[in-house]
Design a protein around this motif. Sequence first.
Motif, PDB file in Angstrom:
ATOM      1  N   ALA A   1       0.008  -7.729  -4.630  1.00  0.00           N
ATOM      2  CA  ALA A   1      -0.638  -6.800  -5.104  1.00  0.00           C
ATOM      3  C   ALA A   1      -0.331  -5.403  -4.764  1.00  0.00           C
ATOM      4  O   ALA A   1       0.275  -5.393  -3.558  1.00  0.00           O
ATOM      5  CB  ALA A   1      -2.382  -7.048  -4.806  1.00  0.00           C
ATOM      6  N   PHE A   2      -0.571  -4.368  -5.342  1.00  0.00           N
ATOM      7  CA  PHE A   2      -0.019  -2.938  -5.021  1.00  0.00           C
ATOM      8  C   PHE A   2      -1.304  -2.216  -5.187  1.00  0.00           C
ATOM      9  O   PHE A   2      -2.086  -1.926  -6.262  1.00  0.00           O
ATOM     10  CB  PHE A   2       0.986  -2.680  -5.922  1.00  0.00           C
ATOM     11  N   THR A   3      -1.717  -1.589  -4.249  1.00  0.00           N
ATOM     12  CA  THR A   3      -2.998  -0.657  -4.003  1.00  0.00           C
ATOM     13  C   THR A   3      -2.647   0.862  -3.500  1.00  0.00           C
ATOM     14  O   THR A   3      -1.983   0.851  -2.510  1.00  0.00           O
ATOM     15  CB  THR A   3      -4.076  -1.589  -3.352  1.00  0.00           C
ATOM     16  N   LEU A   4      -3.353   1.762  -4.031  1.00  0.00           N
ATOM     17  CA  LEU A   4      -3.358   3.162  -3.257  1.00  0.00           C
ATOM     18  C   LEU A   4      -3.941   3.054  -2.186  1.00  0.00           C
ATOM     19  O   LEU A   4      -5.050   2.505  -2.053  1.00  0.00           O
ATOM     20  CB  LEU A   4      -4.029   3.934  -4.487  1.00  0.00           C
ATOM     21  N   GLY A   5      -3.375   3.975  -1.081  1.00  0.00           N
ATOM     22  CA  GLY A   5      -4.008   3.860   0.251  1.00  0.00           C
ATOM     23  C   GLY A   5      -3.130   4.364   1.121  1.00  0.00           C
ATOM     24  O   GLY A   5      -1.930   4.755   0.950  1.00  0.00           O
TER      25      GLY A   5
ATOM     26  N   VAL B   1       0.783  -1.118   0.029  1.00  0.00           N
ATOM     27  CA  VAL B   1      -0.091   0.119  -0.034  1.00  0.00           C
ATOM     28  C   VAL B   1       0.938   1.213   0.115  1.00  0.00           C
ATOM     29  O   VAL B   1       1.753   1.217   0.684  1.00  0.00           O
ATOM     30  CB  VAL B   1      -0.775  -0.084   1.230  1.00  0.00           C
ATOM     31  N   ASP B   2       0.585   2.201  -0.880  1.00  0.00           N
ATOM     32  CA  ASP B   2       1.308   3.593  -0.748  1.00  0.00           C
ATOM     33  C   ASP B   2       0.511   4.753  -0.987  1.00  0.00           C
ATOM     34  O   ASP B   2      -0.716   4.467  -1.880  1.00  0.00           O
ATOM     35  CB  ASP B   2       2.381   3.400  -1.955  1.00  0.00           C
ATOM     36  N   ILE B   3       0.503   5.790  -0.403  1.00  0.00           N
ATOM     37  CA  ILE B   3      -0.230   7.151  -0.825  1.00  0.00           C
ATOM     38  C   ILE B   3       0.061   7.746  -1.960  1.00  0.00           C
ATOM     39  O   ILE B   3      -0.591   8.403  -2.530  1.00  0.00           O
ATOM     40  CB  ILE B   3       0.062   8.025   0.351  1.00  0.00           C
ATOM     41  N   HIS B   4       1.247   7.321  -2.722  1.00  0.00           N
ATOM     42  CA  HIS B   4       1.647   8.224  -3.871  1.00  0.00           C
ATOM     43  C   HIS B   4       1.112   7.281  -5.101  1.00  0.00           C
ATOM     44  O   HIS B   4       1.818   6.302  -5.416  1.00  0.00           O
ATOM     45  CB  HIS B   4       2.950   8.478  -3.741  1.00  0.00           C
TER      46      HIS B   4
END
Length: 270
Positions: free
Chosen positions: A124-128, A98-101
């Motif tokens: 998985a990679f997800t915005l958060g 998870v990453d904010i950018h």
Amino acid sequence: MDHNHIPPTVRRTYGTDDLAKAASFAGGFINFGDWQGIDLTAPTPEDRVHSQEQLYRRVLRAFPEPRVQLRLAEVGCGRGLGAALALREFRFAAVTGVDIHPDQIERARAVNARALATYPDRLAFTLGSAAQLPFSDGYLDGVFSVEAAQHFRELTGFARECARVLRPGGRLVVTTFFSAPGPEVAERLKILLASFADGLDVAHPLGDFTADLTRSGFTDVTAESIGTDVWPGLDRYLTDAVPAAHWSRNFLPAWRSGLLDYHLVTATRT
Ligand SMILES: C[S@@+](CC[C@H](N)C(=O)[O-])C[C@H]1O[C@@H](n2cnc3c(N)ncnc32)[C@H](O)[C@@H]1O
């Protein structure tokens, strides 16, 4: 409050500036590294990568065996190389970075395209945001975070969110630099380190975070100082990588004078 608001310096640093490309880092990781066992005579970019991987391994070893059943999330995953390492080397059931950018999520998906294709249900990679994690209550067995919490505006909401998304017995492992307590510490850090002065990093006293964890429903809260494995190695690498007067050389004196330290914090959800 907009939990997904990105502070301007965080937006720039991980957007157009793309910190992973700075001379202080290597290989796409963005952390100061665990230099234990690495020869510091003339450290190479390969050593630098190794130090950053070692920091991840130190964090991931804090999750109990058997690990194959554990569903984890990493908060502040950057380019996602640590999340991929977690899956590859530790064989967790699933890891979501998870990453904010949005630029970092895009990079993480591109850099790890092969791993994502190989493990479509496990990586998985997800915005958060740390203040609003994109998971339902009790969904995760573990949460980890590597050198990202110093960017979070406050850690009380992060502790609460980790407690919410972890199942009872789930484990939290956070590593980064925390500040010493005291009213003048944040100001002194701003004088020494540009990242505190420009708002990229926030001085979070360690004791405040561990108290937040206890208040949020965690037990067995531990904090281990790992500064001796981080700061001297990092500074030795910076000696060759950045000009002598670069502000990042002040991390070592800041640590030596007790203003901050690198810690490994672990906790279990009650
Ligand atoms: C220093 S990098 C560390 C990246 C990675 N963990 C590593 O060790 O290579 C910090 C990351 O945290 C992310 N970040 C900053 N604030 C965040 C927040 N509030 N919530 C989630 N991610 C955040 C940044 O966008 C950046 O990718």
